[in-house]
Design a protein around this motif. Structure first.
Motif, PDB file in Angstrom:
ATOM      1  N   GLY A 197      -3.311   0.164  -3.117  1.00  0.00           N
ATOM      2  CA  GLY A 197      -2.592  -1.096  -3.223  1.00  0.00           C
ATOM      3  C   GLY A 197      -2.017  -1.293  -4.614  1.00  0.00           C
ATOM      4  O   GLY A 197      -2.695  -1.132  -5.612  1.00  0.00           O
ATOM      5  N   TYR A 199       0.845  -1.192   0.000  1.00  0.00           N
ATOM      6  CA  TYR A 199       0.000   0.000   0.000  1.00  0.00           C
ATOM      7  C   TYR A 199       0.881   1.242   0.000  1.00  0.00           C
ATOM      8  O   TYR A 199       1.736   1.410   0.853  1.00  0.00           O
ATOM      9  CB  TYR A 199      -0.969  -0.017   1.180  1.00  0.00           C
ATOM     10  CG  TYR A 199      -2.145  -0.910   0.902  1.00  0.00           C
ATOM     11  CD1 TYR A 199      -3.315  -0.398   0.361  1.00  0.00           C
ATOM     12  CD2 TYR A 199      -2.063  -2.283   1.119  1.00  0.00           C
ATOM     13  CE1 TYR A 199      -4.390  -1.217   0.065  1.00  0.00           C
ATOM     14  CE2 TYR A 199      -3.133  -3.111   0.834  1.00  0.00           C
ATOM     15  CZ  TYR A 199      -4.292  -2.572   0.306  1.00  0.00           C
ATOM     16  OH  TYR A 199      -5.356  -3.386   0.005  1.00  0.00           O
ATOM     17  N   CYS A 205      -7.764   0.023  -1.943  1.00  0.00           N
ATOM     18  CA  CYS A 205      -7.327   1.211  -1.214  1.00  0.00           C
ATOM     19  C   CYS A 205      -7.755   1.081   0.235  1.00  0.00           C
ATOM     20  O   CYS A 205      -8.601   0.254   0.579  1.00  0.00           O
ATOM     21  CB  CYS A 205      -7.846   2.498  -1.848  1.00  0.00           C
ATOM     22  SG  CYS A 205      -9.561   2.877  -1.524  1.00  0.00           S
ATOM     23  N   ARG A 206      -7.155   1.911   1.065  1.00  0.00           N
ATOM     24  CA  ARG A 206      -7.504   1.933   2.482  1.00  0.00           C
ATOM     25  C   ARG A 206      -7.170   3.311   3.033  1.00  0.00           C
ATOM     26  O   ARG A 206      -6.408   4.069   2.436  1.00  0.00           O
ATOM     27  CB  ARG A 206      -6.764   0.842   3.253  1.00  0.00           C
ATOM     28  CG  ARG A 206      -5.272   1.093   3.329  1.00  0.00           C
ATOM     29  CD  ARG A 206      -4.538  -0.011   4.045  1.00  0.00           C
ATOM     30  NE  ARG A 206      -3.153   0.368   4.285  1.00  0.00           N
ATOM     31  CZ  ARG A 206      -2.188  -0.494   4.497  1.00  0.00           C
ATOM     32  NH1 ARG A 206      -2.425  -1.784   4.489  1.00  0.00           N
ATOM     33  NH2 ARG A 206      -0.958  -0.067   4.720  1.00  0.00           N
TER      34      ARG A 206
END
Length: 106
Positions: free
Chosen positions: A103, A6, A92-93
């Motif tokens: 990511g 990430y 995504c985060r």
């Protein structure tokens, strides 16, 4: 399935609610959208003619491509009109420090 790394791309504070932003990560253009308190990421290309989605408009959860006016639900990535083409989701985060990370294959 490939391992993901990430990569931090944007502070969440810079992505307003019901807003969108285009970023580059790993040589790929990604569209981030912030709707309903959640952040989602998609390829920044319309599945119709690869037009940059960042040039479109976001009204609530509905993203309209600026080229041929195709519409998509950014909460799900599903095509609305026409309904046979969906957006390509990108992992995504939001990290604990409020950074949006995308990511990419490690």
């Amino acid at each position: 399935m490939a391992d993901l790394a990430y990569v931090p791309v944007l502070a969440l504070a810079r992505l307003r609610e019901t807003g969108m932003a285009a970023v580059s990560v790993g040589g790929r253009r990604v569209l981030l959208v912030h709707v309903d308190g959640d952040v989602r990421a998609y390829d920044n290309r319309c599945p119709h003619r690869a037009w940059p989605l960042e040039r479109g408009t976001l009204d609530g959860c509905v993203l309209t491509c600026a080229n041929h006016r195709w519409t998509f639900d950014v909460a799900t990535g599903r095509g609305l009109d026409p309904g046979d083409r969906d957006l390509v989701a990108v992992p995504c985060r939001v990290d604990e420090d409020g950074t949006v990370a995308v990511g990419v294959e490690a």
